[in-house]
Design an enzyme around this catalytic site. Structure first.
Site, mmCIF file in Angstrom:
data_model
loop_
_atom_site.group_PDB
_atom_site.id
_atom_site.type_symbol
_atom_site.label_atom_id
_atom_site.label_comp_id
_atom_site.label_asym_id
_atom_site.label_seq_id
_atom_site.Cartn_x
_atom_site.Cartn_y
_atom_site.Cartn_z
ATOM 1 C CG ASP A 4 -3.272 2.584 5.292
ATOM 2 O OD1 ASP A 4 -4.436 2.304 4.941
ATOM 3 O OD2 ASP A 4 -2.466 1.746 5.733
ATOM 4 C CG ASP A 39 -0.161 0.222 2.548
ATOM 5 O OD1 ASP A 39 1.083 0.309 2.529
ATOM 6 O OD2 ASP A 39 -0.828 0.331 3.601
ATOM 7 C CG ASP A 72 1.550 3.181 4.738
ATOM 8 O OD1 ASP A 72 0.469 2.747 5.136
ATOM 9 O OD2 ASP A 72 2.474 2.449 4.306
HETATM 10 N N1 CTP Z 1 0.624 1.003 11.376
HETATM 11 C C1 CTP Z 1 -0.033 1.430 12.501
HETATM 12 N N2 CTP Z 1 -1.346 1.140 12.697
HETATM 13 C C2 CTP Z 1 -2.023 0.431 11.772
HETATM 14 C C3 CTP Z 1 -1.388 -0.012 10.607
HETATM 15 C C4 CTP Z 1 -0.035 0.289 10.438
HETATM 16 O O1 CTP Z 1 0.590 2.080 13.326
HETATM 17 N N3 CTP Z 1 -3.301 0.150 11.980
HETATM 18 C C5 CTP Z 1 2.030 1.322 11.174
HETATM 19 C C6 CTP Z 1 2.896 0.078 11.232
HETATM 20 O O2 CTP Z 1 3.392 -0.126 12.520
HETATM 21 C C7 CTP Z 1 3.987 0.405 10.263
HETATM 22 C C8 CTP Z 1 3.406 1.457 9.327
HETATM 23 O O3 CTP Z 1 2.191 1.879 9.916
HETATM 24 O O4 CTP Z 1 5.060 0.972 10.966
HETATM 25 C C9 CTP Z 1 3.198 0.967 7.942
HETATM 26 O O5 CTP Z 1 2.384 -0.186 7.954
HETATM 27 P P1 CTP Z 1 2.149 -1.057 6.656
HETATM 28 O O6 CTP Z 1 1.653 -0.222 5.543
HETATM 29 O O7 CTP Z 1 1.295 -2.202 7.053
HETATM 30 O O8 CTP Z 1 3.595 -1.677 6.367
HETATM 31 P P2 CTP Z 1 4.807 -1.204 5.463
HETATM 32 O O9 CTP Z 1 6.015 -1.277 6.312
HETATM 33 O O10 CTP Z 1 4.511 0.111 4.818
HETATM 34 O O11 CTP Z 1 4.914 -2.349 4.404
HETATM 35 P P3 CTP Z 1 4.250 -2.411 2.943
HETATM 36 O O12 CTP Z 1 5.302 -1.914 2.026
HETATM 37 O O13 CTP Z 1 3.920 -3.835 2.712
HETATM 38 O O14 CTP Z 1 3.029 -1.548 2.942
HETATM 39 MN MN MN Z 2 2.701 0.419 3.792
HETATM 40 MN MN MN Z 3 -0.401 0.836 5.589
#
Ligand code: CTP
Ligand code: MN
Ligand code: MN
Ligand code: MN
Length: 366
Positions: free
Chosen positions: A290, A204, A206
């Site tokens: 997000d 995703d 963020d």
């Molecule tokens: N996070 C959070 N609360 C959530 C979801 C995520 O605090 N409900 C934080 C996680 O702890 C992480 C960050 O947001 O540090 C990013 O989460 P995520 O998008 O799931 O992971 P990524 O490291 O960005 O991996 P990816 O590249 O697969 O998206």
């Molecule tokens: Mn992410």
């Molecule tokens: Mn995320």
């Protein structure tokens, strides 16, 4: 046979937040195996086992060279009996028999497919499996009631399981910046998550949004979402309001890892560039995004908390609690000894409060 001289003994700190973990992984054969077992444990709601495998995988990611012999692992932290058995299997046989049998198992395959649907977690997938649903085809014909997120997730299944590229993340960043500028001038957007750590792809994108004037960010999210929605950029969105102020258990309590910022879980409709157009001639793709809004006073904590990796964050909180008697969240840092909040305007300051060497985002890939 390896001579003594060839046996490099590594010295590695036990907390992932004390280590520099780049994306340059010299032991992917081992970390892939351990990560798969971690994922399988998480999918089966065995959180303790999941964390143990994640810690072991993270330790191996931080090693400066490729491990070829068990003797090199002597004295290393984070490697439990089970993880060592898996590593030994991979070093001796090229693969771990436990990993191979997990990958082949009907249950693991079904859990992967079903939790690959946005909005479906391990518990829902487990319930469906117990009802005989193992794949999307069976789910579609099962008559199960899906919520709005799950319907969207199923509809855009292929797109959402296709990794998001950095170029796509940047394209979405421009749209978000435009939305934010249009509804409140001076607002700032920061790319967080894996892309901030330098990853080339992600599941995703963020973003963290704030405004330099405290309080101006209140009410920002619904306006941003309305702007995006009216221009057809959103295929799905669910906004959760900020519950930080009314929470009774105190902001920095680590009881729940979930933060309480106003957030929006969304699915963007991203128009493809000419070169990305596929045979199907679909000119757009769905991307998970997000959005989180933070007041400027909490921004440094929010950036740190949303940059990840998930294990790095978990280890930071464990370090804070166990080694410093402090409580760290994505909102604040509380010193339980001095009984006061520690203010910070940068990530560097937070690491300093925690008595940790500063680790830049690109070295938080634990
Ligand atoms: N996070 C959070 N609360 C959530 C979801 C995520 O605090 N409900 C934080 C996680 O702890 C992480 C960050 O947001 O540090 C990013 O989460 P995520 O998008 O799931 O992971 P990524 O490291 O960005 O991996 P990816 O590249 O697969 O998206
Ligand atoms: Mn992410
Ligand atoms: Mn995320
Ligand atoms: Mn290297």
């Amino acid at each position: 046979q390896i001579s003594e001289a060839e046996v490099a003994l590594f010295s590695v700190s036990s907390y992932a937040c004390q280590r520099r973990t780049t994306l340059d992984n010299h032991n992917s054969n081992l970390t892939d195996a351990l990560s798969l077992l971690a994922e399988n444990a998480e999918l089966n709601n065995e959180d303790g086992r999941g964390v143990a495998f994640r810690r072991a995988a993270a330790l191996m990611k931080a090693l400066p060279t490729q491990v070829i012999s068990m003797s090199q692992l002597r004295g290393l932290p984070c490697l439990g009996e089970h993880s060592l058995r898996v590593i030994k299997d991979v070093l001796e046989n090229g693969v771990s028999s436990e990993v191979e049998s997990t990958k082949q198992s009907k249950r693991y395959k079904a859990l992967k497919i079903l939790t690959g649907i946005f909005g479906v977690g391990a518990k829902t997938a487990d319930r469906w499996i117990r009802e005989g649903i193992y794949n999307l085809e069976q789910l579609r014909h099962s008559g199960q009631t899906l919520n709005r997120a799950q319907k969207s997730g199923l509809e855009h299944y292929d797109d959402l399981n296709e990794p998001v590229t950095k170029a796509e993340a940047d394209a979405i960043g421009e749209i978000v910046q435009k939305a934010v500028d249009s509804v409140l001038t001076g607002s700032q957007v920061a790319l967080t998550g894996g892309f901030r750590r330098g990853k080339l792809t992600g599941h995703d994108v963020d973003f963290l949004i704030t405004h330099p004037e405290e309080g101006k960010e209140v009410g920002l999210m619904p306006k941003v979402v309305a702007w995006l929605e009216s221009r057809g950029f959103l295929l799905y969105q669910k906004t959760t309001r900020n519950s930080y102020l009314e929470s009774k258990d105190g902001p920095a309590r680590p009881a729940s890892n979930m933060d309480r910022f106003e957030r929006c879980f969304s699915i963007f409709k991203l128009t493809k560039g000419k070169e990305q157009e596929t045979a199907s001639h679909k000119i757009w793709r769905a991307v998970r995004v997000d959005l989180v809004v933070s007041p400027i006073s909490q921004f440094a904590f929010a950036v740190l908390g949303w940059t990840g990796s998930k294990l790095f964050e978990r280890e930071l909180r464990r370090w804070a609690g166990h080694e410093k008697n402090m409580s760290l969240s994505s909102h604040a840092l509380f010193d339980n000894t001095q009984n006061k909040y520690l203010r910070a305007t940068s990530e560097e300051e937070i690491f300093a409060y925690l008595g940790l060497e500063y680790i830049p985002p690109s070295e938080r890939n634990a």
